[in-house]
Design a protein around this motif. Sequence first.
Motif, PDB file in Angstrom:
ATOM      1  N   CYS A   1      -4.541   0.232  -0.083  1.00  0.00           N
ATOM      2  CA  CYS A   1      -5.133  -1.054   0.316  1.00  0.00           C
ATOM      3  C   CYS A   1      -6.599  -0.831   0.712  1.00  0.00           C
TER       4      CYS A   1
ATOM      5  N   CYS B   1      -7.121   1.196   3.908  1.00  0.00           N
ATOM      6  CA  CYS B   1      -6.891   2.639   3.757  1.00  0.00           C
ATOM      7  C   CYS B   1      -8.037   3.310   3.004  1.00  0.00           C
TER       8      CYS B   1
ATOM      9  N   ARG C   1      -2.863   4.706   9.601  1.00  0.00           N
ATOM     10  CA  ARG C   1      -4.201   5.140   9.167  1.00  0.00           C
ATOM     11  C   ARG C   1      -4.831   6.101  10.160  1.00  0.00           C
TER      12      ARG C   1
ATOM     13  N   CYS D   1       0.101   2.858   3.882  1.00  0.00           N
ATOM     14  CA  CYS D   1       0.462   2.153   5.121  1.00  0.00           C
ATOM     15  C   CYS D   1       1.483   1.059   4.827  1.00  0.00           C
TER      16      CYS D   1
ATOM     17  N   CYS E   1       0.845  -1.194   0.000  1.00  0.00           N
ATOM     18  CA  CYS E   1       0.000   0.000   0.000  1.00  0.00           C
ATOM     19  C   CYS E   1       0.884   1.248   0.000  1.00  0.00           C
TER      20      CYS E   1
END
Length: 402
Positions: free
Chosen positions: A49, A52, A335, A17, A14
């Motif tokens: 992802c 997220c 996040r 993250c 991602c």
Amino acid sequence: MKTKYGLPPKVQFCTRCTMSNQRPVPVGEMKYKVNAYKPTDAFNKEGLCAACQFSFVKDNKIDWDKREKELIELCNKYRSKSSSEYDCIVPGSGGKDSRFTSHILKEKYGMNPLTVTWAPHIYTDIGKKNHASWLDNVDNILITPSIETHRKLTNLAFKNLLHPFQPFVFGQRYAALKVAKRFNIGLVFHGESPFEYGSADPIKDSKKSGFDKKYFVSKNNLNEIYLGGVSVKELVKKHKIPLSDLFWYLPIFESDLKKFKLNYKFLGYYLKWNPQEVFYYAVDKTGFIPNPERTEGTYSKYASLDDRIDGFHYYTSFIKFGLGRATMDTAQEIRNGLLTRDEGIDLVKKYDGEFPNKYFQEILEYMRIDEKLFWRLINAARSPHLWSKIKGKWTLKHKVWE
Ligand SMILES: [Zn+2]
């Protein structure tokens, strides 16, 4: 390249993250004959992802005042007319999430929750203390399965699926619902939305207020249900586990719901869930105690502390998917704005995949697996697209820091 568990062959991380596209969403778990996963693989065009994407929706697209009004309406509908009756169930261990959920439902929304705990395999000292102190203010039913049965199922789940936590997961999923049915309590509150950690369709899932029925209701008959990779029929016949001992591990059957309507909600749909704030709330208002020492495999001290087998759940996930406990923790904290991606990556580099030594011998004894077999199973579970052996040492091929 051939991959295990249906994982996507191309590893992608991602852009926001530390999570990769290898985190699977288990599907039809009761049919878990062998490792059958459906990868989430729900990365979007920007390389975010699923978790997220969900987090973006949560921060920007949801009217939280409206959601809280929905919660109040729901509570009004279920609140018991007679004060001596329970009006909802909160499953949990007495960790930060269940403490927050039961406390806020009781104190702020005037509900009378019954809490239900599915006992860990082997309590940690801190887990036992926290369970005990939770009960200062809530009623609780503790369900402890037969130790021999739980041990046998854990042994099978480790040998067949490299998933030592599976019997616990099933009990945790169904036990509270079975209590709900017995007491005729139609409302069950889980804490945070499971979609916070990824799903096949994060945008659609951000609108879901509770679990789909298929998560806990089965249309299958007993012969089609698998525990530890073995059918219920075989468990009884070959492994000599009495069917009556499997009660808590089995799903709710459709026929059970003919006269009983069950609403299984996430509080995290109605209230904006922030794990760090939930932690502070649990400490301040309910006396939750974090771990006095760092948890192996990560840097954190406050999540998943109750069971001595926990570390092996995360370690086996590291072996199967290349995603360890520090990845899970950093991804969540990035996040929620507590870490930058670079800080998260450093922590993954430092701690991810650290072996849970502390309870190793005890867990081997518990599972009745010797050390040699343990490592043989571990090494056989490594997917060739994730691992290679360099100078006799197993190494991940794709790292978030490279
Ligand atoms: Zn992400």
